[in-house]
Scaffold this motif. Structure first.
Motif, PDB file in Angstrom:
ATOM      1  N   HIS A  68       0.831  -1.207   0.000  1.00 58.11           N
ATOM      2  CA  HIS A  68       0.000   0.000   0.000  1.00 58.11           C
ATOM      3  C   HIS A  68       0.866   1.258   0.000  1.00 58.11           C
ATOM      4  CE1 HIS A  68      -2.567   3.139   1.922  1.00 58.11           C
ATOM      5  NE2 HIS A  68      -3.453   2.650   1.091  1.00 58.11           N
ATOM      6  N   GLU A  73      -3.400  -0.235  -4.200  1.00 58.58           N
ATOM      7  CA  GLU A  73      -4.581  -0.115  -3.354  1.00 58.58           C
ATOM      8  C   GLU A  73      -4.905  -1.426  -2.649  1.00 58.58           C
ATOM      9  OE1 GLU A  73      -7.818   1.888  -5.132  1.00 58.58           O
ATOM     10  OE2 GLU A  73      -6.543   3.462  -5.974  1.00 58.58           O
ATOM     11  N   HIS A 308      -5.976   6.028   9.633  1.00 56.20           N
ATOM     12  CA  HIS A 308      -6.580   6.561   8.412  1.00 56.20           C
ATOM     13  C   HIS A 308      -8.043   6.142   8.324  1.00 56.20           C
ATOM     14  CE1 HIS A 308      -6.933   6.935   3.837  1.00 56.20           C
ATOM     15  NE2 HIS A 308      -6.583   8.133   4.247  1.00 56.20           N
ATOM     16  N   THR A 311      -9.615   4.377   5.199  1.00 55.26           N
ATOM     17  CA  THR A 311      -9.232   2.968   5.046  1.00 55.26           C
ATOM     18  C   THR A 311      -9.981   2.113   6.057  1.00 55.26           C
ATOM     19  OG1 THR A 311      -7.026   3.514   4.211  1.00 55.26           O
ATOM     20  CG2 THR A 311      -7.293   1.354   5.223  1.00 55.26           C
TER      21      THR A 311
ATOM     22  N   THR B 342      -3.903   9.468   0.919  1.00 61.90           N
ATOM     23  CA  THR B 342      -3.875   8.475  -0.171  1.00 61.90           C
ATOM     24  C   THR B 342      -4.178   9.118  -1.526  1.00 61.90           C
ATOM     25  OG1 THR B 342      -6.181   7.898   0.335  1.00 61.90           O
ATOM     26  CG2 THR B 342      -4.484   6.527   1.327  1.00 61.90           C
ATOM     27  N   TYR B 369       1.354   5.029   4.298  1.00 65.87           N
ATOM     28  CA  TYR B 369       0.811   6.042   3.386  1.00 65.87           C
ATOM     29  C   TYR B 369       1.648   6.131   2.110  1.00 65.87           C
ATOM     30  CZ  TYR B 369      -2.377   7.761   6.965  1.00 65.87           C
ATOM     31  OH  TYR B 369      -3.394   7.867   7.868  1.00 65.87           O
TER      32      TYR B 369
END
Lengths: 483, 483, 483
Positions: A68, A73, A308, A311, B342, B369
């Motif tokens: 990632h 993704e 995050h 996510t 992102t 990230y």
């Protein structure tokens, strides 16, 4: 791809030669795994792994977060409601293999691929398909089912991590099955019940009420229900609990205060601050329970979960953005240790992802309190250079006997032998360095290397003596952990 | 005085032999300098350096702070309105040469004196005058003028650091001049506009208003003016911005709140706390702008500026008493990263002078990230032992590809090659250690060493591909950084 | 048991060979001990040590805390009103010898047993009695009395740590005694007078009033009395003060505020917070006094004292549960350094048990302020790996001349030579590493190694020049420390 027999054993030829000898004395010792996240259901049902991606990529947040971070993704790695075919997930891993250079993830994967699966082809964009086919073929064989793998890994004790509401049915059946050589035991982890601010808190309390028949609508009910389930866990072989918290503060509330926050948490309208107070009090109470029932308390403190939000909302927890917080233990644990720190029945093992705590908090606490142990380097710190820093930071203040022995903390079954092997190599190297520098005798180094993979973890986690080890009474294990 | 060809390449003979090979592959690679403080005016006008003290002592706060710490007053080193003759300043340096033992300052000076100026005489009280004369003679030659030096250093890209109000006239002329081989680009640094508590804030706003024709009397006007100047910088070749802040908090205010503090800042009567809120919101807004226009955001956080008020009052800023603060990034950047973390257009490079942040904050953030990169060790940490700690702290969690490549951050033109050379040696050594310890293949080590001085910094800073490198598409550089 | 001549000198053969040479140049140099806790009464009365437990176990909290951490109660180690016979205490140590592996405690004990007492038998359960007898026999000999030992250790200067109310009678007599070759000087430590929240504060003030004839019932009186006693200490040879505080904040109060807290402290009813303000102001005032009278200020900051209240209540202070706190210096000392940081009469040496402060706070402060010095690694950090981290963290920013030289900080007389020897070996190794890595010339390394055990500590602590050293004027020692 062929891992070198001397990997991690040191750079200096004298160190390496001695480390090789020390490592030879522990390389084949049975694995003691007092803390990890292998699914007991996986082991009980023994269903084969479906494909290489499901085994090595999708469930391993060490792997997915690095991919990632390179711009791939999570959806294309199989997370969430992804429909990405396994073969494509596998290709993403192989095509980005070079990005793993210098990380322990690559080390463990190479180690597992070669030593467990007999693969010699190195992952790369143009070998991905052939590797996928080779691994799929292996996974279809009986020898590569979870229990057969576990047996081949020579795991003596394996602790899982379980919710207090869990029936432990899988554990019961595994224990009753004579064909299972590994002692598979549960670990009590009550995180979900500690923070009234969690969205699922009321639901969890209801579930626990249902399982125990004790009304968790009150704070006192919850404490009783937890005590009740700790006994349930002990009856199923548990010797330890675990707890993961944002910080290590264990600060008691009065019963009235706790009861009032509990009620508010159920009614709604709780402040974030009150939830924190409640959680810190619960940590304190769990400490008192540990001093009563003798279950070893593992404390994993200082992780900021789900950094995050987008996510988390799409892919859920444990998806690679749990991150280290500044962490201290000395002041936060003061009240608890004043209460039970010298109680021979109490034991606490401290884990951190903020390595500044090793020499400042953890080693000094473990170097005074008989109840405190320095946990192995955890999570972001379970890699060669960080492990070496850990030993260098902790040993001079606390020695070897007040460390926990290695903990793999993994949900990736196939990485278990690779992780323990890495630790054994690094400890052999650290000890060899002390010997070559004339700080330790060779004889002591051999004894310590062996103790670190057997007597020490057995004593720390109250696992009882191994049948194979010497009959010396071990002063760290009280004959009867419960008063 | 003759720097050894194997300096910094390691102690173990096997490591050193391999490091030598790895270093040989990068020693002569063109220099990419994506962040520094060389004056564009210096390069454009190409006026010769006046004397050795003006070149090596007075403007270099690394040098003056060490001499000051030994009891030598800044006035006698040429700072402020000093009238100390250059020769005496130079004598002070030479007489105290031994005090620099073990510091990178001595390393860089020796390296520059020998390799750039061909000096072999070691500085000392009794060689000071002869050295001064030798150097003065060199400086009078055309080959030692700024641009000729730059060319001899083989600098491919050089980024300067510039105020948003700067016309960038020097950059324009340098770019238009075919005789200048180095690509000299500006970097947008808006520090002066972020803190209403700064004495010169109103004046700066007026200046920016004048330059842009946008009224900066309002918060919205300021944001517009900054956006306007970012485009101006992009048109002059900028690919990045920089920002230096006391802490890394990027916390948005509502437009109303920000507007109200802005007004208060101009009217007078602002509290220190409100100014901090304003600054933290500005950092957030600069992050959003970066996600819009694709300029790479460099974040230099955690410096306490001008610690000693009397020195500041007499000699001004950048005089050696800017000091490291305790620094974290994970919580401070949470809101910004939740917004744009992102976003493939957003990129942020994190720098710290508190090295505890390497393994605790920076590597874990860069390891999840896609937008976050671990900046090279900065300022107090740009020395051999600290650089080695940086690689050891960051690599296991984030790999090599999520680091920035080396950044010299210097205003001392002649130290540029020495600093980059130091970094190349240390990376070669670090990689050699991994190979000798069987954690990395020799082939991978060669590829990584090369990438660290070319593909990686080019990709991180969106500098485009070098004509000399291979035509592989680099996944880190979006084809079009602006959406 | 025979310590290897090359112990601690490094692992790499080239490093070790050079370290051996460097160490040879300092191994026999006289010991300068500018800070420690040896009892002046012990030295003056020269009473023999009663038994091995009283010499090596009971008074040494390094030893007792490690045994305690292994589950041995302090009572059975002779603490408090214990009636445990010395022989049994000694047996407890020997039986647990293996638990000390890898710690400096074992290193110092082995070193002292072999080199001071000529013991070759290794401690173990089955050698305990024989060792006890051998040591008891030695202790009955005149050569093993305190002063004879001190002389055999070749201690040139020994600073003790003393309360301002102390008459310094022992020091006076020792100084007057021509048979005492060591210069034994007091150090002024006023901790007991700084925190009104201390239970014994009023009593201490009375005592100080009695000694000085100055009424300490007021804040001003206390300041006057402290100034008065500092002069008394100077007349008895003191060149330094010491202060131990929970944090390094030195924040002035107005005279009115301080006076009011002082009164409240005597009357009772003081808040914890006010006591902290008072203490921080006292640290500031002590700094001003140091700038006036030229006594070097040692600052030992960041220890949480008496963490385990039950142990404190039963066994008193200094019993192994003083633990490190998160510590910073840069902001806390800002006001003091703004006042006196460039005053040539002022000097402060900073010590920490939180090693993150080395590269973040201490080295940068020492690398700018002429008055600030980086203290040697202290307490938990005075062991081989930590000492090496200290040099690596401090040198690149502050060089060698801004470090304090070694400080043993011990109350264990027999560990003095072992501790200084350890430091000399480790500095030799560190310097050898720099030379082998081509960062330093061999000649410089020899000079620095020598300076670190003589000129540097003498200069830092204003001890005057040694008769034996070269006649070079040392710029760190002002000719007249008092204005």
């Amino acid at each position: 791809m062929a891992p070198h027999p001397d990997r991690l054993l040191g750079i200096d030829p004298a160190v390496r030669a001695l480390a090789r000898e020390l490592y030879a004395g522990t390389a084949d010792a049975p694995i003691i795994s007092p803390h990890g996240h292998v699914s007991p259901e996986l082991l009980e049902t023994n269903r084969p792994f479906t494909d290489p991606a499901a085994l090595f990529v999708t469930p391993d947040h060490y792997v997915t977060r690095l991919l990632h971070s390179s711009g791939i993704e999570l959806d294309s790695l199989g997370l969430g409601d992804s429909t990405t075919p396994p073969r494509e997930i596998w290709r993403a891993l192989c095509a980005n293999w070079r990005r793993f250079a210098g990380t322990p993830v690559r080390y463990w994967l190479e180690d597992a691929l070669t030593r467990v699966f007999g693969i010699t082809l190195a992952p790369a964009a143009d070998t991905a398909d052939e590797l996928f086919d080779q691994l799929s073929e292996r996974l279809s064989q009986p020898a590569y089912r979870p229990r057969e793998l576990l047996e081949s890994f020579n795991v003596d004790v394996l602790a899982t991590t379980d919710d207090p509401s869990d029936s432990l049915e899988h554990h019961r059946r595994l224990a009753a099955d004579d064909a299972v050589a590994t002692r598979i035991i549960p670990t009590f982890r009550a995180d979900a019940y500690m923070s009234p601010a969690r969205r699922d808190w009321p639901e969890r309390l209801e579930q626990l009420s249902a399982v125990t028949g004790i009304d968790c609508g009150s704070y006192h009910g919850l404490l009783d229900a937890l005590r009740n389930r700790r006994e349930h866990f002990k009856r199923h072989g548990a010797t330890a609990t675990d707890v993961g918290v944002t910080d290590a503060w264990a600060t008691p509330l009065s019963d009235e205060q706790a009861e009032s926050i509990h009620k508010l948490g159920l009614a709604g309208g709780l402040s974030r601050r009150e939830s924190v107070f409640y959680r810190r009090n619960m940590l304190f109470q769990l400490g008192l329970m540990a001093a009563e029932d003798g279950l070893v308390m593992q404390l994993h403190a200082g992780v900021i979960r789900n950094h995050h939000a987008p996510t988390y909302n799409r892919f859920g927890p444990d998806t690679g953005h749990d991150l280290p917080a500044v962490t201290t233990f000395t002041e936060p644990l003061r009240e608890l240790l004043n209460q039970v720190g010298t109680n021979p029945n109490f034991r606490i093992v401290l884990f951190t992802v903020d390595e500044t705590a090793f020499s400042r908090d953890i080693a000094p606490l473990a170097g005074f309190y008989p109840s405190v142990y320095a946990g192995a380097p955890w999570w972001f710190l379970d890699a060669p250079a960080a492990v070496r820093r850990y030993r260098a930071a902790v040993t001079e203040t606390a020695g070897f006997n007040k460390t926990s022995g290695f903990i793999d903390d993994t949900r990736a079954l196939c990485s278990i032998p690779s992780r323990h092997d890495m630790s054994r190599r690094l400890d052999a190297r650290y000890l060899a360095e002390l010997v070559i520098d004339h700080q330790l005798s060779e004889q002591d180094a051999h004894a310590i290397a062996k103790a670190l993979v057997s007597d020490i973890p057995r004593a720390v986690f109250r696992l009882g003596r191994s049948p194979a080890t010497s009959p010396d009474p071990n002063p760290d294990t009280p004959a009867s952990p419960t008063p």
